[in-house]
Scaffold this active site. Structure first.
Site, PDB file in Angstrom:
ATOM      1  N   HIS A  23       1.147  -0.967  -0.151  1.00 42.79           N
ATOM      2  CA  HIS A  23       0.005   0.086  -0.267  1.00 42.79           C
ATOM      3  C   HIS A  23       1.134   0.743   0.021  1.00 42.79           C
ATOM      4  CE1 HIS A  23      -3.464  -2.185   2.014  1.00 42.79           C
ATOM      5  NE2 HIS A  23      -3.358  -2.454   0.410  1.00 42.79           N
ATOM      6  N   HIS A  79     -10.711  -9.559  -6.225  1.00 40.62           N
ATOM      7  CA  HIS A  79     -10.562  -8.308  -6.146  1.00 40.62           C
ATOM      8  C   HIS A  79      -9.718  -7.761  -7.078  1.00 40.62           C
ATOM      9  CE1 HIS A  79      -9.567  -5.310  -2.631  1.00 40.62           C
ATOM     10  NE2 HIS A  79      -8.982  -6.310  -2.574  1.00 40.62           N
ATOM     11  N   GLU A  81      -8.176  -4.550  -6.241  1.00 42.09           N
ATOM     12  CA  GLU A  81      -7.029  -4.187  -5.841  1.00 42.09           C
ATOM     13  C   GLU A  81      -5.501  -4.613  -6.546  1.00 42.09           C
ATOM     14  OE1 GLU A  81      -6.636  -4.002  -1.423  1.00 42.09           O
ATOM     15  OE2 GLU A  81      -4.862  -2.368  -2.303  1.00 42.09           O
ATOM     16  N   ASP A  83      -3.381  -5.344  -6.526  1.00 44.88           N
ATOM     17  CA  ASP A  83      -1.733  -6.901  -6.156  1.00 44.88           C
ATOM     18  C   ASP A  83      -2.215  -7.701  -6.535  1.00 44.88           C
ATOM     19  OD1 ASP A  83      -3.441  -5.976  -4.193  1.00 44.88           O
ATOM     20  OD2 ASP A  83      -2.853  -7.495  -2.351  1.00 44.88           O
ATOM     21  N   HIS A 145     -11.615  -6.608   1.716  1.00 46.67           N
ATOM     22  CA  HIS A 145     -12.138  -4.949   2.936  1.00 46.67           C
ATOM     23  C   HIS A 145     -12.088  -3.755   1.794  1.00 46.67           C
ATOM     24  CE1 HIS A 145      -7.782  -3.550   1.232  1.00 46.67           C
ATOM     25  NE2 HIS A 145      -8.125  -5.025   0.675  1.00 46.67           N
ATOM     26  N   ASP A 164      -8.109 -11.739   0.239  1.00 49.96           N
ATOM     27  CA  ASP A 164      -7.715 -10.781   1.656  1.00 49.96           C
ATOM     28  C   ASP A 164      -7.924 -11.718   2.856  1.00 49.96           C
ATOM     29  OD1 ASP A 164      -6.383  -9.510  -0.185  1.00 49.96           O
ATOM     30  OD2 ASP A 164      -7.291  -7.830   0.435  1.00 49.96           O
ATOM     31  N   TYR A 192      -1.912  -8.229  10.342  1.00 45.17           N
ATOM     32  CA  TYR A 192      -2.585  -7.949   8.508  1.00 45.17           C
ATOM     33  C   TYR A 192      -4.469  -7.186   9.366  1.00 45.17           C
ATOM     34  CZ  TYR A 192      -4.264  -8.806   3.808  1.00 45.17           C
ATOM     35  OH  TYR A 192      -4.754  -8.578   3.025  1.00 45.17           O
ATOM     36  N   HIS A 225      -3.028 -14.285   0.199  1.00 43.92           N
ATOM     37  CA  HIS A 225      -1.590 -13.345   0.216  1.00 43.92           C
ATOM     38  C   HIS A 225      -1.149 -14.594   1.764  1.00 43.92           C
ATOM     39  CE1 HIS A 225      -1.356 -10.110  -1.069  1.00 43.92           C
ATOM     40  NE2 HIS A 225      -2.778  -9.569  -0.593  1.00 43.92           N
TER      41      HIS A 225
END
Ligand code: FEO
Length: 397
Positions: A23, A79, A81, A83, A145, A164, A192, A225
């Site tokens: 991030h 998701h 995001e 990554d 999230h 996540d 996390y 992850h």
């Protein structure tokens, strides 16, 4: 290097041993991370997730070594995001017609990121996608999230692809939870949760209850992850329920910054007082300018009380404390006591301003704090010890 998880499921992700910040610079990753992507091969072939953009080329080369890209029937984007979606632009250039399954919010996020009109297929909770002998069942998980987040479950293998959730930033050669140092694993999991999921604890609890209500058997949790939960996967689910319940240990954390050590000496005297009052209380001190901010946040998450200290400078407080207070405001911790302290020379506003910030951040501020003029002398330090003893006693009742 890819590896088979079951006959039908292959890990095709990327271990990122070098990663030290995530991030941007907001989240420290002392132990690196992994971007987990999974290939499910039945009569139909589905790819669940990709990897972070800088590794897109490596990802596609590895994927080609496992499957002819023309055999991929479905791409699942749990998701948006980057990554997880960062490999999509390069992949979709090679297989542009393949449908991309995601939530309605996933379409918005993916279009917002990549400005491409891929063959999006919007799914909702409970919708199934047949792969042959097995099915994928989609489960929307908004705000776990991001608004777009979803999980999917693979029947026949009893695997939950949880994105996540239940993940951790931990690079390892052994990609199962029973193959890594259990202390390191739990340290990364709680960090996390504390730093990313704290604001969404209500959603965490609801989603776990909803999934349990589906009555689906669970052999493995494959997050996006870190390691795969194959040894007692329910352990992390139960741990999440505990963390989601305004978690705290018998601990206090003192976070301060200091210019000429006056506020540091106050912090240490307060800690002495706390320990005098309650030797069983774990008391931890961190200089916000020197310690890792995400490690500090993890300790706040674990604590019953947070004390924040800064000398007054320029009619305010030190910048490291400003950054720290912004972090705790955003995370919205609940059920924690707090107060402020600090040394000053003349105007002395820092304690009042920090107290206001702690109030606004949702802490139960128990008093107006304590100040010491110039460098604290013996009397001032004894007052700090008494201040600490008050907290120590207050936490045991
Ligand atoms: Fe929300 Fe791992 O990205």
């Amino acid at each position: 290097m890819s590896f088979k998880i079951t006959d039908a499921v292959t890990w095709v992700g990327k271990r990122d041993w070098e990663l030290r910040h995530f991030h941007g610079q907001e989240y420290s990753t002392h132990r690196g991370s992994t971007y987990n992507a999974y290939l499910v091969q039945d009569e139909k072939t589905a790819l669940v997730e990709t990897v972070w953009g800088p590794f897109a080329g490596e990802f596609i080369e590895q994927l080609k070594s496992v499957v002819d890209l023309s055999r991929i029937d479905y791409v699942i984007a749990n998701h948006a995001e980057s990554d997880h979606s960062g490999g999509l632009p390069e992949l979709m250039r090679l297989i542009p017609e393949v449908p991309v399954y995601c939530t309605q919010n996933g379409v918005k996020s993916l279009k917002g990121h990549y400005h491409q009109d891929w063959n999006f297929q919007v799914v909702k909770t409970g919708q199934r996608l047949s792969l042959g002998a097995r099915e994928l069942i989609f489960i929307e998980a908004p705000m776990l999230h991001w608004p777009d987040t979803m999980f999917c479950y693979l029947t026949g293998e009893d695997i939950l692809f949880s994105n996540d959730a239940f993940g951790h930033h931990l690079a390892s050669e052994g990609m199962y939870n029973d193959l890594v140092d259990p202390c390191a694993l739990m340290e990364e999991c709680i960090k996390y949760y504390a730093n990313i999921l704290t604001p969404f604890s209500a959603q965490v609890k609801r989603k776990i209850e909803e999934f349990a209500g589906l009555g689906l058997p669970l052999k493995m949790i494959c997050p996006s992850h870190g390691t795969i939960w194959r040894d007692n996967p329910m352990q992390i689910v139960k741990q999440y329920l505990t963390w989601a319940g305004n978690y705290q240990e018998h601990q206090a954390v003192i976070v301060y910054d200091t210019m000429w050590n006056g506020t540091r000496r106050m912090a240490e005297a307060i800690a002495e007082g706390m320990s005098q009052a309650d030797p069983s209380l774990a008391v931890k001190l961190y200089n916000a300018a020197r310690a890792d901010k995400n490690d500090i946040i993890t300790e706040v998450f674990r604590s019953k009380v947070l004390l924040v200290g800064s000398p007054t400078i320029n009619r305010g407080y030190l910048s490291s404390i400003g950054g720290f207070l912004e972090l705790v405001r955003g995370l919205g911790f609940k059920n924690k006591k707090a107060a402020a302290f600090g040394a000053y020379g003349w105007s002395g506003e820092s304690v009042r301003l920090m107290t206001a910030q702690l109030n606004e951040a949702g802490f139960e501020v128990v008093n107006d704090g304590i100040r010491a003029m110039w460098n604290p002398d013996g009397d001032a330090l004894e007052q700090c010890r008494a201040f600490g003893r008050g907290f120590g006693q207050g936490l045991t009742v």
